[in-house]
Design a protein around this motif. Structure first.
Motif, mmCIF file in Angstrom:
data_model
loop_
_atom_site.group_PDB
_atom_site.id
_atom_site.type_symbol
_atom_site.label_atom_id
_atom_site.label_comp_id
_atom_site.label_asym_id
_atom_site.label_seq_id
_atom_site.Cartn_x
_atom_site.Cartn_y
_atom_site.Cartn_z
ATOM 1 N N GLY A 36 95.821 45.267 11.179
ATOM 2 C CA GLY A 36 96.885 44.614 10.708
ATOM 3 C C GLY A 36 96.362 43.690 9.257
ATOM 4 O O GLY A 36 97.273 42.960 8.895
ATOM 5 N N VAL A 37 95.209 44.029 8.726
ATOM 6 C CA VAL A 37 95.015 43.147 7.769
ATOM 7 C C VAL A 37 94.421 44.340 6.634
ATOM 8 O O VAL A 37 94.923 44.351 5.516
ATOM 9 C CB VAL A 37 93.586 42.280 7.984
ATOM 10 N N GLY A 38 93.250 44.943 6.743
ATOM 11 C CA GLY A 38 92.807 45.709 5.913
ATOM 12 C C GLY A 38 91.377 46.448 6.099
ATOM 13 O O GLY A 38 90.841 46.229 7.090
ATOM 14 N N ALA A 39 91.096 47.149 5.147
ATOM 15 C CA ALA A 39 89.613 47.436 4.969
ATOM 16 C C ALA A 39 88.767 47.292 3.713
ATOM 17 O O ALA A 39 89.296 46.988 2.695
ATOM 18 C CB ALA A 39 89.703 49.079 5.075
ATOM 19 N N ALA A 40 87.448 46.920 3.795
ATOM 20 C CA ALA A 40 86.695 46.574 2.755
ATOM 21 C C ALA A 40 85.207 47.237 2.893
ATOM 22 O O ALA A 40 84.784 47.523 3.904
ATOM 23 C CB ALA A 40 86.681 45.083 2.618
ATOM 24 N N CYS A 41 84.520 47.567 1.673
ATOM 25 C CA CYS A 41 83.251 47.623 1.708
ATOM 26 C C CYS A 41 82.696 47.138 0.873
ATOM 27 O O CYS A 41 82.872 46.574 -0.416
ATOM 28 C CB CYS A 41 83.069 49.504 0.824
ATOM 29 N N THR A 42 81.293 46.565 1.051
ATOM 30 C CA THR A 42 80.364 45.877 0.126
ATOM 31 C C THR A 42 79.146 46.793 0.212
ATOM 32 O O THR A 42 78.422 46.965 1.355
ATOM 33 C CB THR A 42 80.323 44.219 0.906
ATOM 34 N N GLN A 43 78.489 46.969 -0.852
ATOM 35 C CA GLN A 43 77.557 47.927 -1.043
ATOM 36 C C GLN A 43 76.525 47.445 -2.123
ATOM 37 O O GLN A 43 76.982 46.538 -3.114
ATOM 38 C CB GLN A 43 77.808 49.438 -1.113
ATOM 39 N N ASN A 44 75.526 48.287 -2.466
ATOM 40 C CA ASN A 44 74.572 48.047 -3.519
ATOM 41 C C ASN A 44 73.846 46.795 -3.517
ATOM 42 O O ASN A 44 74.406 45.932 -3.805
ATOM 43 C CB ASN A 44 75.367 48.118 -4.956
ATOM 44 N N VAL A 45 72.822 46.681 -2.956
ATOM 45 C CA VAL A 45 71.853 45.321 -2.524
ATOM 46 C C VAL A 45 72.651 44.633 -1.808
ATOM 47 O O VAL A 45 73.226 43.316 -1.872
ATOM 48 C CB VAL A 45 71.350 44.621 -3.851
ATOM 49 N N THR A 46 72.890 45.036 -0.459
ATOM 50 C CA THR A 46 74.262 44.823 0.211
ATOM 51 C C THR A 46 74.233 43.356 0.724
ATOM 52 O O THR A 46 73.424 42.896 1.329
ATOM 53 C CB THR A 46 74.479 45.656 1.107
ATOM 54 N N ASP A 47 75.450 42.578 0.737
ATOM 55 C CA ASP A 47 75.717 41.311 1.214
ATOM 56 C C ASP A 47 76.608 41.427 2.274
ATOM 57 O O ASP A 47 77.869 41.569 1.919
ATOM 58 C CB ASP A 47 75.928 40.070 0.328
ATOM 59 N N PRO A 48 76.413 41.859 3.633
ATOM 60 C CA PRO A 48 77.339 41.957 4.667
ATOM 61 C C PRO A 48 78.218 41.000 4.820
ATOM 62 O O PRO A 48 79.453 41.119 5.613
ATOM 63 C CB PRO A 48 76.440 42.333 6.152
ATOM 64 N N ARG A 49 78.302 39.705 4.485
ATOM 65 C CA ARG A 49 79.179 38.495 4.591
ATOM 66 C C ARG A 49 80.271 38.913 3.646
ATOM 67 O O ARG A 49 81.374 38.353 3.868
ATOM 68 C CB ARG A 49 78.264 37.617 4.230
ATOM 69 N N LEU A 50 80.056 39.471 2.683
ATOM 70 C CA LEU A 50 81.286 39.702 1.621
ATOM 71 C C LEU A 50 82.524 40.662 2.532
ATOM 72 O O LEU A 50 83.656 40.239 1.904
ATOM 73 C CB LEU A 50 80.904 40.279 0.364
#
Length: 226
Positions: A36-50
């Motif tokens: 019900g919201v969306g999808a996101a990727c955070t990558q490259n020297v990754t910060d999983p909090r983003l």
């Protein structure tokens, strides 16, 4: 060292991510979906909090573009990051910081955002977007896999790919598809496709087991009143 796609299906309301990397367990750190919201990727020297931060902003009413823009404006180390985000509506969005590794690129489609770093060819994200758009009638998970396969065929990343993941959210709070190949020396993207073929015919039954176990296939009980 990752190429990924975040996407939505306007027909079903599903959102999802597919990605691959030379690093182990890429989906554990980089892929984020919320029903019900969306999808996101955070990558490259990754910060999983983003990833959760982007989805929180979208859930609070921001567009994907505004969520990415706000994160870029407020995150002190964002120059090291590569981000993509897709909401249930509005334009998908992406960002690549000035310290993103190697050859990198992003591409946006009507319902998806693809990105990659340390790529063998900068056309990889565009190949993923084109493959995702090719057969909109297919299940979102299959379209994401098709995009990942196309990205690999277009060159993938510069090093060997060792892990891959597929994550899809639907109408329930947990992901209805959460498949991972955390380390493989031989074609983890193909292995991920094999896991999807195993999971697809059982997917709805596992949701039903949670919501109405007495009516789930193989679990019916005489006189069940669920």
């Amino acid at each position: 060292m990752t190429f990924s796609i975040a996407a939505r299906c306007p027909r079903t309301g599903q959102v999802g991510v597919a990605l691959a990397s030379s690093s182990p367990a890429v989906a554990a750190r980089c892929a984020h979906v919320r029903a019900g919201v969306g999808a996101a990727c955070t990558q490259n020297v990754t910060d999983p909090r983003l990833g959760p931060r982007l989805l929180d902003l979208i859930a609070a009413g921001s567009t994907a573009r505004d969520a990415v823009r706000h994160t870029v404006d407020t995150e002190a180390l964002v120059a090291w990051r590569q981000l993509t985000a897709v909401g249930l509506d509005g334009s998908p969005a992406g960002y690549s910081g000035e310290h993103v590794l190697g050859s990198h690129a992003r591409a946006l489609g009507a319902d998806c955002a693809a990105a990659g770093n340390l790529l063998r060819h900068q056309g990889v994200p565009l190949a993923m977007v084109d493959a995702f758009a090719a057969q909109p009638e297919l299940p979102l998970a299959q379209r994401l896999l098709d995009a990942l396969t196309a990205g690999l065929a277009a060159g993938g990343e510069a090093g060997p790919v060792h892990s891959a993941g597929l994550l899809v959210a639907d109408a329930v709070p947990w992901p209805v598809v959460d498949l991972r190949v955390d380390w493989a020396s031989d074609d983890p993207v193909a292995r991920l496709g094999g896991l999807w073929r195993l999971w697809e015919p059982q997917q709805d039954a596992y949701v039903q087991r949670a919501l109405a176990p007495g009516r789930a296939p193989g679990y019916g009980v005489p006189g069940d009143r669920c």
